[in-house]
Design an enzyme around this catalytic site. Structure first.
Site, PDB file in Angstrom:
ATOM      1  N   ASP A  63       0.802  -1.223   0.000  1.00  0.00           N
ATOM      2  CA  ASP A  63       0.000   0.000   0.000  1.00  0.00           C
ATOM      3  C   ASP A  63       0.841   1.283   0.000  1.00  0.00           C
ATOM      4  OD1 ASP A  63       1.060  -0.346   2.504  1.00  0.00           O
ATOM      5  OD2 ASP A  63      -0.811  -0.191   3.611  1.00  0.00           O
ATOM      6  N   HIS A  64       2.114   1.186   0.381  1.00  0.00           N
ATOM      7  CA  HIS A  64       2.926   2.402   0.523  1.00  0.00           C
ATOM      8  C   HIS A  64       3.590   2.805  -0.787  1.00  0.00           C
ATOM      9  CE1 HIS A  64       2.296   1.952   4.797  1.00  0.00           C
ATOM     10  NE2 HIS A  64       3.089   2.963   5.082  1.00  0.00           N
ATOM     11  N   ASP A 118       4.185  -1.274  11.369  1.00  0.00           N
ATOM     12  CA  ASP A 118       3.713   0.062  11.027  1.00  0.00           C
ATOM     13  C   ASP A 118       3.120   0.665  12.291  1.00  0.00           C
ATOM     14  OD1 ASP A 118       2.906   1.711   8.280  1.00  0.00           O
ATOM     15  OD2 ASP A 118       1.697   2.178  10.056  1.00  0.00           O
ATOM     16  N   ARG A 378      -0.163  12.859  10.458  1.00  0.00           N
ATOM     17  CA  ARG A 378       1.153  13.445  10.757  1.00  0.00           C
ATOM     18  C   ARG A 378       1.406  14.666   9.886  1.00  0.00           C
ATOM     19  NH1 ARG A 378       4.055   7.589  11.419  1.00  0.00           N
ATOM     20  NH2 ARG A 378       3.382   7.454  13.579  1.00  0.00           N
ATOM     21  N   SER A 541       6.989   7.187  12.904  1.00  0.00           N
ATOM     22  CA  SER A 541       6.914   5.892  12.216  1.00  0.00           C
ATOM     23  C   SER A 541       7.709   4.790  12.898  1.00  0.00           C
ATOM     24  CB  SER A 541       7.412   6.105  10.797  1.00  0.00           C
ATOM     25  OG  SER A 541       8.194   5.036  10.366  1.00  0.00           O
ATOM     26  N   ARG A 543       9.508   2.664  11.209  1.00  0.00           N
ATOM     27  CA  ARG A 543      10.507   2.183  10.241  1.00  0.00           C
ATOM     28  C   ARG A 543      11.832   1.833  10.918  1.00  0.00           C
ATOM     29  NH1 ARG A 543      10.148   8.044   7.334  1.00  0.00           N
ATOM     30  NH2 ARG A 543       8.001   7.375   7.513  1.00  0.00           N
TER      31      ARG A 543
HETATM   32  C1  MIC Z   1       4.153   6.358   8.380  1.00  0.00           C
HETATM   33  O1  MIC Z   1       2.974   6.680   8.457  1.00  0.00           O
HETATM   34  O2  MIC Z   1       5.084   7.087   8.757  1.00  0.00           O
HETATM   35  C2  MIC Z   1       4.500   4.998   7.778  1.00  0.00           C
HETATM   36  C3  MIC Z   1       5.101   5.244   6.478  1.00  0.00           C
HETATM   37  O3  MIC Z   1       3.324   4.262   7.580  1.00  0.00           O
HETATM   38  C4  MIC Z   1       5.430   4.281   8.752  1.00  0.00           C
HETATM   39  C5  MIC Z   1       5.981   3.026   8.235  1.00  0.00           C
HETATM   40  C6  MIC Z   1       7.120   3.214   7.272  1.00  0.00           C
HETATM   41  O4  MIC Z   1       7.946   4.092   7.452  1.00  0.00           O
HETATM   42  O5  MIC Z   1       7.170   2.425   6.310  1.00  0.00           O
HETATM   43  C7  MIC Z   1       4.810   3.987  10.115  1.00  0.00           C
HETATM   44  O6  MIC Z   1       3.901   4.668  10.522  1.00  0.00           O
HETATM   45  O7  MIC Z   1       5.299   3.103  10.834  1.00  0.00           O
HETATM   46 FE1  SF4 Z   2       0.025   4.818   5.152  1.00  0.00          FE
HETATM   47 FE2  SF4 Z   2       1.366   5.489   7.370  1.00  0.00          FE
HETATM   48 FE3  SF4 Z   2      -0.134   7.278   6.071  1.00  0.00          FE
HETATM   49 FE4  SF4 Z   2      -1.308   5.336   7.357  1.00  0.00          FE
HETATM   50  S1  SF4 Z   2      -0.075   6.951   8.252  1.00  0.00           S
HETATM   51  S2  SF4 Z   2      -1.814   6.040   5.294  1.00  0.00           S
HETATM   52  S3  SF4 Z   2       0.093   3.643   7.046  1.00  0.00           S
HETATM   53  S4  SF4 Z   2       1.723   6.288   5.293  1.00  0.00           S
END
Ligand code: MIC
Ligand code: SF4
Length: 653
Positions: A63-64, A118, A378, A541, A543
């Site tokens: 999905d990313h 995630d 965010r 995140s 990550r």
């Molecule tokens: C995010 O919302 O920051 C992400 C991208 O979903 C991350 C995961 C990632 O960095 O792949 C998260 O929330 O953990």
């Molecule tokens: Fe995707 Fe992270 Fe954004 Fe949720 S917060 S939509 S998991 S990038």
């Protein structure tokens, strides 16, 4: 003594340790989820450990990274699909939707434990699942049947009373919670919702709230499982997954916060932090350049239908760009069926694919200095892909009202222009179509599956064991609330998630584009890189790349005022020392470039010392540091991380 919901679920899943607040426990994990941007590392690690099959109900989502400029993302998708087929993991094909939305719809179960690579995994807390966002290696271990280790949390109760007024919705509740709890200082806590107000909220609304609880830094957020949960599961054809779950009447909480829903007004998080919360009425009138509706926080059927209803017969203000990303294929089909999609198209919405998209900053970036109103969770500086954009976080109602007027608008004002509030009725049954999942084949057939490894799939680099003494330098000094988006930016570099040496070129780029080069030079000279940080380092995140890539550059320790939960575990997993100042004011006594020694560190870890003295050689000052590791973590940090500790290399090539 009675138990709260979180204690009830934890206590039935404990496999190591005892139910004592603040102590480390190991729990059995029932379900796991991964998404592609963290998932490739998870499965490389899963392979490296040498597991042959999964022991959890595991789902791998894509999905990313669905933008696919160049071959890299497509290589990742093929790798993930083939790994899923080989090891018996359910694969959710690209186009099926955002992991958290789809997991809530099709898999999340009350009373079960779920971990996901995630940070927004607690979305599933909307149905009463104990769902936690963790680093990738922790997911690999749990998938292989190992326990997941966490600190037994202290529980905050949020007592909801009253009922939301028209034009005020779930996003406003969680923004209110963020105003109270902020994004820092909540490590070691979890949130449980209760009170009569809970009965007024549907599951998708509850999930908006538990999703964005992640921004407070708590371990998880959860709602009771009641007749409303049952009604939701029935709509999904999953009533058999329901169990009732509520706190005992004499359950004990660390702290109770009351929110009267009847008195709540539309809220907004202003740039550049989700806790910079104000009332919409107090910032009204600011011209808007862009409105983006979607993400795992606010892209359910209810959310998009309220937007469609508001925009029916209207066209987006000429001064702004407007985009909508439905959260899942189920949502997209349902808004198409009910006519909502047509209203959105007619309003001039650019309808994006069902994916994370703009939320992770890989598309639909705002113009220079632009104001972007987003329903996401965010608004860290630069996350949108435009360094100087000003991102505000709002409800779908506030977003839609502002689409019409072109300025930040309190949706309650819509009545003045003749738009009446209409509650969105959820249909009796949601559109159920599981044809975009690939379910596991019988075990005999899995053996023949060949794993696809394109040139973008590189093994996970291996760390060296921790040296006896650290002779280092403060390679970078950063301030408070440095997020993993600052440490390891996503957006345009996301395609390097499976290629650590390449991705590592961008460590700390938003704060200091010279960092990676300087760190590598130190590493080559045998000088350890140290990061000096303020409060709440590593928020945001999950990550693990924010630990893995610094590790590759020779970062040996983080010295911070405080470090956030998921990031701290990721540091330990990859053999980087998480250290906190005993006296936070010592932070002021270090400048970037200072030479810092931490003598006898290995010995201190072996002996179980809780504190250690470091020396700032440049300033001639001694600094007392807390070693933020459990006894379990110490062992593998000494070895250079969990993989080297278990004798594993970093994945197949
Ligand atoms: C995010 O919302 O920051 C992400 C991208 O979903 C991350 C995961 C990632 O960095 O792949 C998260 O929330 O953990
Ligand atoms: Fe995707 Fe992270 Fe954004 Fe949720 S917060 S939509 S998991 S990038």
């Amino acid at each position: 003594m009675g138990k709260n919901i979180i204690e009830k679920i934890l206590d039935t899943h404990i496999v190591e340790g005892t139910s004592e607040k603040g102590k480390e426990i190991g729990i059995k994990i029932d379900q796991t989820l991964t998404q592609d941007a963290t998932g490739t590392a998870v499965y490389l690690e899963f392979e490296a450990i040498g597991f042959n099959e999964v022991k959890t109900e595991a789902v791998s989502f894509v999905d990313h990274n669905t933008i696919q400029v160049g071959f890299e993302n497509a290589d990742d998708h093929k790798y993930l699909q083939s790994v899923a087929e080989k090891y018996g993991i359910i694969f959710s094909r690209p186009g099926n939707g955002i992991c958290h939305q789809v997991h809530l719809e099709r898999f999340a179960k009350p009373g079960k434990t779920l971990i996901g690579s995630d940070s927004h995994t607690p979305t599933a807390g909307g149905v009463g699942s104990l769902a936690i966002g963790v680093g990738g290696l922790d997911v690999s271990v749990a998938m292989g049947g190992g326990p997941y280790y966490l600190t037994y949390p202290k529980v905050i109760k949020i007592e909801l009373t009253g009922k939301l007024q028209p034009w005020v919705s779930a996003k406003d509740i969680i923004l209110k919670v963020l105003e109270v709890l902020t994004t820092k200082g909540n490590v070691g806590y979890a949130i449980e919702y209760g009170g009569a107000g809970v009965k007024t909220l549907t599951v998708p609304e509850r999930a908006t709230i538990t999703n964005m609880g992640a921004e407070t830094g708590v371990t998880t957020s959860i709602f009771p499982s009641d007749e409303i949960t049952l009604a939701f599961l029935k709509k999904e054809g999953r009533e058999k997954d329901w169990i009732p779950l509520e706190a005992d009447p004499d359950a004990v909480y660390e702290r109770t916060i009351e929110i009267n829903l009847s008195a709540l007004v539309p809220m907004i998080a202003c740039p550049d932090s989700p806790d910079n919360v104000k009332k919409v009425q107090d910032v009204e009138g600011i011209p808007v350049d862009q409105v983006a509706i979607g993400s795992c926080t606010n892209s359910s059927y209810r959310d998009l239908m309220i937007v469609a209803h508001i925009l029916k017969g209207k066209v987006a203000h000429k001064n702004l760009e407007f985009g909508v990303a439905p959260g899942s294929r189920q949502v997209l089909e349902m808004i198409a069926d009910s006519g909502g999609l047509k209203d959105l198209i007619q309003s001039g919405a650019r309808v994006f694919e069902t994916a994370c998209g703009f939320c992770i900053g890989n598309s639909f970036s705002p113009n220079s200095g632009g104001v972007s109103l987003r329903t996401i969770n965010r608004n860290f500086k630069g996350r949108s892909g435009t360094a100087d954009a000003k991102v505000y976080l709002v409800s779908p109602e506030t977003a839609a009202a502002s689409v019409i007027t072109g300025v930040i608008t309190d949706p309650r004002k819509l009545e003045d222009i003749g738009i009446k509030y209409e509650e969105v009725e959820l249909p009796d049954r949601f559109f159920i179509d599981d044809s975009m999942f690939i379910f596991p084949k019988p075990v005999e057939e899995r053996e023949k599956v060949e794993i696809f490894r394109g040139p973008n799939i590189q093994p996970i680099p291996r760390n060296d064991p921790l040296p006896s003494d650290i002779n280092g330098v403060a390679t970078i000094k950063v301030g408070d609330k440095v997020t993993t988006d600052h440490i390891m930016p996503a957006g345009q570099y996301l395609k390097y998630r499976s290629n650590i040496p390449r991705y590592a070129e961008h460590v700390f780029e938003p704060l200091d584009p010279t960092f990676a080069k300087r760190a590598l030079e130190n590493k080559e000279k045998g000088i350890a890189n140290l990061v000096i940080a303020g409060e709440s380092y590593g928020q945001g995140s999950s990550r693990e790349h924010a630990a893995l890539c610094p590790m590759f550059l020779g970062v040996k320790g983080i010295i911070a005022k405080t470090i956030e939960r998921i990031h701290l575990d990721n540091l330990a997993n990859f053999g980087i020392l998480p250290l906190q100042f005993v006296n936070p004011s010592d932070y002021d006594g270090i400048n970037q470039g200072d030479e810092i020694d931490i003598p006898d560190i290995l010995n201190a870890l072996e002996k179980g010392e809780k504190e250690i003295n470091a020396f700032n050689k440049t300033k001639g000052i001694e600094i007392k540091l807390k070693i933020m590791l459990t006894d379990r973590q110490r062992k593998f940090v000494m070895a250079g991380g969990l993989l080297p500790y278990t004798g594993k290399t970093g994945g197949k090539k």
